[in-house]
Design a protein around this motif. Structure first.
Motif, PDB file in Angstrom:
ATOM      1  N   HIS A 217       0.675  -1.360   0.046  1.00  0.00           N
ATOM      2  CA  HIS A 217       0.028   0.058   0.035  1.00  0.00           C
ATOM      3  C   HIS A 217       0.934   1.411   0.156  1.00  0.00           C
ATOM      4  CE1 HIS A 217      -3.157  -2.950   0.906  1.00  0.00           C
ATOM      5  NE2 HIS A 217      -3.989  -1.881   0.639  1.00  0.00           N
ATOM      6  N   VAL A 218       2.001   1.279   0.475  1.00  0.00           N
ATOM      7  CA  VAL A 218       2.876   2.472   0.598  1.00  0.00           C
ATOM      8  C   VAL A 218       3.756   2.653  -0.556  1.00  0.00           C
ATOM      9  CG1 VAL A 218       2.470   2.854   2.800  1.00  0.00           C
ATOM     10  CG2 VAL A 218       4.446   1.800   2.256  1.00  0.00           C
ATOM     11  N   ILE A 219       4.135   1.549  -0.989  1.00  0.00           N
ATOM     12  CA  ILE A 219       5.136   1.303  -2.202  1.00  0.00           C
ATOM     13  C   ILE A 219       4.416   0.998  -3.487  1.00  0.00           C
ATOM     14  CG2 ILE A 219       7.352   0.304  -3.193  1.00  0.00           C
ATOM     15  CD1 ILE A 219       8.019  -0.427  -0.072  1.00  0.00           C
ATOM     16  N   TYR A 220       4.134  -0.188  -3.770  1.00  0.00           N
ATOM     17  CA  TYR A 220       3.526  -0.389  -5.172  1.00  0.00           C
ATOM     18  C   TYR A 220       2.213   0.323  -5.480  1.00  0.00           C
ATOM     19  CZ  TYR A 220       6.504  -4.559  -4.400  1.00  0.00           C
ATOM     20  OH  TYR A 220       7.499  -5.203  -3.983  1.00  0.00           O
ATOM     21  N   TRP A 221       1.408   0.719  -4.643  1.00  0.00           N
ATOM     22  CA  TRP A 221      -0.010   1.335  -4.944  1.00  0.00           C
ATOM     23  C   TRP A 221       0.155   2.765  -5.158  1.00  0.00           C
ATOM     24  CZ3 TRP A 221      -4.081   1.494  -7.107  1.00  0.00           C
ATOM     25  CH2 TRP A 221      -5.263   2.098  -6.612  1.00  0.00           C
ATOM     26  N   PRO A 222       0.977   3.722  -4.444  1.00  0.00           N
ATOM     27  CA  PRO A 222       1.309   5.019  -4.799  1.00  0.00           C
ATOM     28  C   PRO A 222       1.919   4.892  -6.160  1.00  0.00           C
ATOM     29  CG  PRO A 222       2.061   4.436  -2.692  1.00  0.00           C
ATOM     30  CD  PRO A 222       1.583   3.238  -3.229  1.00  0.00           C
ATOM     31  N   ILE A 223       3.149   3.958  -6.574  1.00  0.00           N
ATOM     32  CA  ILE A 223       3.660   3.962  -7.788  1.00  0.00           C
ATOM     33  C   ILE A 223       2.610   3.626  -9.157  1.00  0.00           C
ATOM     34  CG2 ILE A 223       5.405   2.916  -9.132  1.00  0.00           C
ATOM     35  CD1 ILE A 223       7.253   2.768  -6.836  1.00  0.00           C
ATOM     36  N   ILE A 224       1.642   2.717  -8.760  1.00  0.00           N
ATOM     37  CA  ILE A 224       0.616   2.574  -9.930  1.00  0.00           C
ATOM     38  C   ILE A 224       0.063   3.805  -9.958  1.00  0.00           C
ATOM     39  CG2 ILE A 224      -1.456   1.223 -10.337  1.00  0.00           C
ATOM     40  CD1 ILE A 224      -0.181  -1.010  -8.528  1.00  0.00           C
ATOM     41  N   LEU A 225      -0.495   4.390  -9.122  1.00  0.00           N
ATOM     42  CA  LEU A 225      -1.256   5.609  -9.064  1.00  0.00           C
ATOM     43  C   LEU A 225      -0.343   6.617  -9.647  1.00  0.00           C
ATOM     44  CD1 LEU A 225      -2.877   5.578  -5.578  1.00  0.00           C
ATOM     45  CD2 LEU A 225      -4.250   5.392  -7.740  1.00  0.00           C
ATOM     46  N   MET A 226       0.794   6.833  -9.508  1.00  0.00           N
ATOM     47  CA  MET A 226       1.750   7.804 -10.207  1.00  0.00           C
ATOM     48  C   MET A 226       1.755   7.500 -11.615  1.00  0.00           C
ATOM     49  SD  MET A 226       5.017   8.156  -7.879  1.00  0.00           S
ATOM     50  CE  MET A 226       5.063   8.808  -6.252  1.00  0.00           C
ATOM     51  N   ALA A 227       1.799   6.126 -12.100  1.00  0.00           N
ATOM     52  CA  ALA A 227       1.869   5.823 -13.305  1.00  0.00           C
ATOM     53  C   ALA A 227       0.686   6.480 -14.251  1.00  0.00           C
ATOM     54  CB  ALA A 227       2.053   4.417 -13.703  1.00  0.00           C
ATOM     55  N   LEU A 228      -0.588   6.102 -13.244  1.00  0.00           N
ATOM     56  CA  LEU A 228      -1.909   6.473 -14.068  1.00  0.00           C
ATOM     57  C   LEU A 228      -2.277   7.762 -13.955  1.00  0.00           C
ATOM     58  CD1 LEU A 228      -3.914   3.455 -12.298  1.00  0.00           C
ATOM     59  CD2 LEU A 228      -3.517   3.609 -14.761  1.00  0.00           C
ATOM     60  N   GLY A 229      -1.256   8.537 -13.204  1.00  0.00           N
ATOM     61  CA  GLY A 229      -1.440  10.091 -13.340  1.00  0.00           C
ATOM     62  C   GLY A 229      -2.622  10.310 -12.189  1.00  0.00           C
ATOM     63  N   LEU A 230      -2.754   9.685 -11.299  1.00  0.00           N
ATOM     64  CA  LEU A 230      -3.788  10.012 -10.278  1.00  0.00           C
ATOM     65  C   LEU A 230      -3.165  10.502  -8.819  1.00  0.00           C
ATOM     66  CD1 LEU A 230      -6.057   6.875 -10.748  1.00  0.00           C
ATOM     67  CD2 LEU A 230      -6.489   9.439 -11.491  1.00  0.00           C
ATOM     68  N   PRO A 231      -3.962  11.286  -8.086  1.00  0.00           N
ATOM     69  CA  PRO A 231      -3.463  11.909  -6.827  1.00  0.00           C
ATOM     70  C   PRO A 231      -3.344  10.668  -5.871  1.00  0.00           C
ATOM     71  CG  PRO A 231      -5.421  12.831  -7.292  1.00  0.00           C
ATOM     72  CD  PRO A 231      -5.189  11.959  -8.525  1.00  0.00           C
ATOM     73  N   LEU A 232      -2.303  10.503  -4.965  1.00  0.00           N
ATOM     74  CA  LEU A 232      -2.301   9.596  -4.049  1.00  0.00           C
ATOM     75  C   LEU A 232      -3.156   9.513  -2.725  1.00  0.00           C
ATOM     76  CD1 LEU A 232       1.724   9.134  -3.989  1.00  0.00           C
ATOM     77  CD2 LEU A 232       0.026   8.419  -5.940  1.00  0.00           C
ATOM     78  N   PRO A 233      -3.189   8.550  -2.153  1.00  0.00           N
ATOM     79  CA  PRO A 233      -4.174   8.327  -0.908  1.00  0.00           C
ATOM     80  C   PRO A 233      -3.344   9.392  -0.035  1.00  0.00           C
ATOM     81  CG  PRO A 233      -3.130   6.208  -1.327  1.00  0.00           C
ATOM     82  CD  PRO A 233      -2.950   7.219  -2.543  1.00  0.00           C
ATOM     83  N   LYS A 234      -4.153  10.040   0.988  1.00  0.00           N
ATOM     84  CA  LYS A 234      -3.364  10.753   2.093  1.00  0.00           C
ATOM     85  C   LYS A 234      -2.979  10.168   3.222  1.00  0.00           C
ATOM     86  CE  LYS A 234      -7.176  13.999   0.958  1.00  0.00           C
ATOM     87  NZ  LYS A 234      -8.568  14.383   1.472  1.00  0.00           N
ATOM     88  N   ARG A 235      -3.559   9.089   3.402  1.00  0.00           N
ATOM     89  CA  ARG A 235      -2.734   8.190   4.564  1.00  0.00           C
ATOM     90  C   ARG A 235      -3.133   6.909   4.373  1.00  0.00           C
ATOM     91  NH1 ARG A 235      -5.699  11.626   9.448  1.00  0.00           N
ATOM     92  NH2 ARG A 235      -7.313  11.209   7.820  1.00  0.00           N
ATOM     93  N   VAL A 236      -2.059   6.022   4.834  1.00  0.00           N
ATOM     94  CA  VAL A 236      -2.334   4.702   5.015  1.00  0.00           C
ATOM     95  C   VAL A 236      -1.741   4.166   6.388  1.00  0.00           C
ATOM     96  CG1 VAL A 236      -1.395   2.294   4.147  1.00  0.00           C
ATOM     97  CG2 VAL A 236      -1.384   4.213   2.661  1.00  0.00           C
TER      98      VAL A 236
END
Ligand code: MSP
Length: 660
Positions: free
Chosen positions: A269-288
């Protein structure tokens, strides 16, 4: 509509029943969702199930069922669990739903086209229970470093995600958002263990099984279960949906305010998920938020150790509020803790029955005795009243701070400061003495002040123990305007004059030692039928367990079944077990021997009605002591809702006849 608040739980693997550890995350997220709603937020609370992957495919095969049929039964069981636990989710996503699958396939395709995902060959280790890839250097004594189980070597053509490309941006995000990884202590672990050694590209497809979302361009590949799973957080709220309303929902709720996860799945959730979102051009979750684990005395809960606790069993016995309270109060969110029957029983008895239950009950009783059941108007406060009012204000503020910090256990401790102080206030002001002295003005002010504290306590408890809190609101006839969040800042924000019901105690008082013993039997041995302890007040309105809900338990083969020796038994004598109002002691003729069997059926049968009955006995069960009396077997009985019926054998079968 108010400000939005989007909160998620992990989506659970429905390969088996969920246990009390899974309920922990969901209850915590529910308490936060309810709290935010109380504070006027437009909340989206999402939970669901992670239904693809090798593990599910294998389990379905073992059960001899098509995967989706196998899953449907378990999902029904899970949804029933959440109903019983009063989980107020707004949506439940299943990764087998079309709304999810179509978006994931499209998204994968896009990431391939834009070069974030490329085709290669994976050679390395795989842990199927965790659905995780591992390098040789990660393994601990050749086993999965997360769960300690065997891993298998896999070599297959795979798609890879270029994780390395985004590492710098990820670290920058961590720096700029110190609240992203919570509790903060988990951040160093993530950076030191997973990022610093060099973040490798992640394998994101598998070809050795087919239960999953197929890659459109290359259908022999199915999308790796974690990429499939993580994206649930956006597909559920309409990301890239063909439906415009759904897409608006996505705009409204994304980015998530908080993902609740166990510490074991933090890195996804704090490594892969934010990176996937970056690749999709989406904002990242505020907190995990990575919470800790509920352990058993002998370590982690696991099916193979046989130490998992079925949450339904506890809910049936104590009601959902009791379990919710225990989960939220017992262990500081973020830390590990050990589940013990002692801790559960003591929390229920001391905190709920004694402190809270007693306060609510005695106040109502005094209102009836001294004021005709009607809340009187107050006169001027004395210093002792002002002190309680002051404490209530402080508690409301502290509670808000701690709930905002997701410190549920501390927030409940705040409420109990007020509960305990109000009990003390009653002892000190002694309304009975004021009544005797006919000091009506003072008596009325004290009664009013007591009710004021109860109002604040009830509202603060709505997120954690919604049933009991709503029952207090009803019993004390507080009006909707008197139970809003804002009303808490004015102690006198309720119009006196309402009638209060005498009511029943909210929580039963348990006999500690007896209850601990029964709980141990129930959770570890399960050999006696243990009827629920119903609160003396309103019984928990829980749906009864359905046949389908039990079908997901592991299937056993015929050899396992034959290990159980079932025989016809004739009950020759029966009596009650002293000081155990649920137990009967039976003398059962099994042909060559007579056995003593203790059974928890006293609430359903008179001893004399059982004598002469032919029953079915589990004859090779290890003897166990129930309330100090040895039981040398177990009888079979059917139960449904509140009814329990002993299963009778055909009259013409002699004692000792084998049942198979
Ligand atoms: N399917 C993945 C999650 C995908 S999220 C995009 C998964 N599922 S799980 O069913 O194995 O676990 C779900 C959650 O339950 C995890 O957060 C895990 O940490 C949590 N817990 C499992 N056992 C637990 C305890 N004994 N105590 C507390 N939480 C526990 O992982």
């Amino acid at each position: 509509m108010g400000e939005t608040f989007y909160i998620t739980t992990p989506i659970y693997y429905p390969n088996d029943k969920l246990h009390i550890g899974h309920s922990y995350t969901t209850v915590a997220a529910d308490a936060l969702a309810r709290y935010k709603r109380l504070r006027g937020f437009d909340v989206m609370y999402l939970t669901g199930t992670d239904e693809h992957g090798q593990k599910i495919q294998t389990r379905a095969k073992e059960a001899n069922q098509p995967p989706i049929e196998f899953l449907n039964d378990i999902i029904a069981w899970i949804k029933d669990l959440w109903t019983r636990l009063d989980i107020s989710y707004d949506d439940f996503i299943r990764t087998t739903e079309e709304r999810h699958k179509s978006v994931v396939a499209k998204l994968f395709d896009r990431l391939v086209k834009q070069g974030d995902i490329y085709l290669g060959t994976y050679e390395g280790w795989y842990c199927t229970p965790c659905e995780s890839f591992w390098n040789e250097r990660d393994l601990v004594s050749g086993k999965c470093p997360d769960c300690g189980r065997d891993v298998s070597f896999v070599k297959e053509e795979s798609y890879f995600f270029r994780m390395s490309k985004y590492v710098d941006r990820l670290l920058q995000y961590y720096d700029e958002h110190p609240d992203f990884i919570l509790p903060e202590s988990r951040k160093a672990e993530m950076v030191n263990n997973f990022i610093k050694p060099g973040l490798q590209d992640l394998c994101v497809s598998r070809t050795s099984f087919d239960w999953g979302i197929h890659v459109p361009e290359h259908p022999e590949h199915v999308v790796y279960v974690w990429l499939d799973a993580l994206t649930n957080y956006i597909t559920a709220i309409g990301y890239d949906s063909p439906d415009e309303n759904e897409r608006e929902k996505f705009e409204r709720y994304w980015p998530a305010d908080v993902h609740f996860v166990g510490k074991d799945i933090m890195r996804f959730h704090v490594i892969y998920w934010p990176i996937i979102l970056m690749a999709l051009g989406l904002p990242l979750p505020k907190r995990v938020y990575g919470h800790g684990f509920f352990m058993m005395k002998d370590g982690k809960m696991s099916k193979s150790k046989g130490n998992v606790i079925d949450p339904k069993l506890l809910i049936n016995r104590y009601g959902s509020d009791a379990i919710r309270y225990f989960l939220l109060r017992e262990i500081p969110f973020g830390q590990d803790g050990v589940f013990t029957p002692e801790a559960l029983v003591q929390r229920l008895n001391f905190d709920l029955a004694n402190d809270l239950g007693n306060l609510v009950h005695r106040t109502a009783a005094m209102l009836h005795r001294f004021a005709g059941g009607v809340v009187p108007q107050k006169s001027a406060y004395d210093p002792v009243d002002e002190a309680l009012v002051g404490l209530a204000n402080a508690v409301v503020n502290d509670f808000a701070t701690h709930m905002d910090e997701m410190q549920f256990s501390v927030a409940l401790t705040d409420v109990w400061r007020l509960v305990r102080q109000t009990n003390k206030y009653i002892d000190e002001t002694a309304p009975w003495a004021l009544n005797k002295a006919q000091n009506t003005d003072r008596l009325n002010t004290v009664l009013y002040t007591m009710v004021g504290a109860i109002r604040i306590i009830a509202v603060l408890l709505l997120p954690a123990i919604p049933r009991a809190a709503a029952a207090i609101v009803e019993q004390y006839s507080f009006k909707p305007a008197e139970t809003t969040w804002d009303s808490l800042f004015d102690y006198e924000a309720f119009a006196a004059g309402q009638t209060v019901e005498q009511g029943q105690p909210l929580f039963p008082r348990l006999e500690v030692e007896k209850e601990i013993e029964e709980l141990m039997n129930l959770t570890h041995v399960g050999s006696a039928i243990a009827p629920s302890v119903e609160p003396q007040g309103e019984a928990p309105k829980q749906p009864t367990e359905t046949a389908s809900s039990r079908e997901e338990t592991s299937m056993i083969d015929i050899d396992t079944f034959h290990q159980v020796e079932l025989r016809v038994g004739l009950i020759e004598a029966a009596d009650k077990v002293e000081k155990a109002d649920k137990l009967l002691r039976l003398q059962v003729n099994l042909g060559e021997e007579t056995r003593q069997i203790v059974s928890g059926i006293a609430a359903f049968y008179q001893p004399q009605d059982l004598v002469g009955k032919k029953i079915i006995v589990v004859a090779n069960l290890k003897p166990a002591k129930l309330r100090g009396v040895e039981s040398q077997g177990m009888l079979l009985a059917a139960s449904h809702g509140d009814a329990v019926h002993v299963i009778e054998a055909p009259a013409d079968m002699p004692p000792g006849a084998v049942v198979s």
